[in-house]
Design an enzyme around this catalytic site. Sequence first.
Site, short mmCIF file in Angstrom:
data_model
loop_
_atom_site.label_atom_id
_atom_site.label_comp_id
_atom_site.label_asym_id
_atom_site.label_seq_id
_atom_site.Cartn_x
_atom_site.Cartn_y
_atom_site.Cartn_z
N LEU A 42 45.73 36.68 37.77
CA LEU A 42 45.46 36.48 39.19
C LEU A 42 43.97 36.71 39.42
O LEU A 42 43.40 37.67 38.91
CB LEU A 42 46.25 37.47 40.05
CG LEU A 42 47.65 37.09 40.52
CD1 LEU A 42 48.27 38.24 41.30
CD2 LEU A 42 47.66 35.83 41.35
N ASP A 43 43.33 35.84 40.19
CA ASP A 43 41.92 36.02 40.51
C ASP A 43 41.70 37.34 41.26
O ASP A 43 42.62 37.83 41.94
CB ASP A 43 41.41 34.86 41.36
CG ASP A 43 41.38 33.55 40.59
OD1 ASP A 43 41.27 33.60 39.35
OD2 ASP A 43 41.46 32.49 41.23
N PRO A 44 40.50 37.91 41.21
CA PRO A 44 40.22 39.17 41.91
C PRO A 44 40.56 39.12 43.40
O PRO A 44 41.05 40.11 43.96
CB PRO A 44 38.72 39.38 41.69
CG PRO A 44 38.44 38.71 40.39
CD PRO A 44 39.34 37.49 40.37
N ALA A 46 42.83 37.35 44.80
CA ALA A 46 44.26 37.12 45.02
C ALA A 46 45.03 38.43 44.91
O ALA A 46 44.60 39.37 44.23
CB ALA A 46 44.79 36.13 43.99
#
Length: 317
Positions: A42-44, A46
């Site tokens: 997961l992106d930071p 998100a």
Amino acid sequence: MTRRDISGILLLDKPFGMTSNQALQKAKRLYASPKSGHTGTLDPLATGMLPICMGEATKFTSVLLKASKAYDAVIKLGYQSTTGDAEGDIKKLSDVASTQLSMQDCKSVLRQFVGKIVQTPPMYSALKHQGKPLYVYARKGAAIERKPREVTIYDLQIKSLSGNELTVSAQCGTGTYIRVLAEDIGRALGCGSAYLKSLRRLCVGNFHLNQAKTLEVLKKMNEMERDHCLLPVDSILSDIPSVSLDKAEAQAILFGRVVRRNNDESRIDHTRQEKIVRLYYQKFFLGLGEILADRSIKSKRLLSDGYIISQNHNLLS
């Protein structure tokens, strides 16, 4: 802290602003787990569902990496971001208010993205090129050629439209970039582009966010309470059919021998292309096996002997 021999699945609600690896390391320290891995970055920016496999569960992470996922996403229309999300340099492309977008317009456009679509992976992604993630090159201003690839959107629904912010829910297959989907939706709506303002992952496979725990909640628990939050190793394999073995069969499988079965083979669907099964002895999960052409079973991915002995003392004796 003394390392513990612990195995299971932790469903973590990843916080905003933290990388998946940072969240993993914090969970790993809380459990004093020597071996852990997350299943799907997961992106930071998100938040939401981040399954973490510990101990013996790490042997089966590939199952969740391939699982379908569900998200809630807020898309900022009429803008373009260098990263596809709120972290990049952003410029305005159009005045969405002047386009007089309606909910019906959005619903109509969203329908064209349901099914199999083609995406080009973004430069700001963890996809590897010559052993390095693409974002490493992107941060240096380099552009690497990426091949478009097919992904699947199972469902895409509009939740709200407020000014230039479109909120959608998406169910998609593995490998889908919601940032790219947001950009494509912005272009299809005639807004020039769009970027992902926020993203929350709701589901991974059969795991739902209401089952997950935050790091803050886990920190307040004692060791026993935290351990009770771990799901069994085989919980990530629930879609795979199971076979129960007697003691002799279980021992044969664990010693690397092929087992011929004549009793309950009718329960196995032999029309399945991939004949992988969960193997059990007295409801104790042993690992995965494979049904061969002659209906015998061989081991494919088993739990370690040490773990099996620690949980079931009599099986290997």
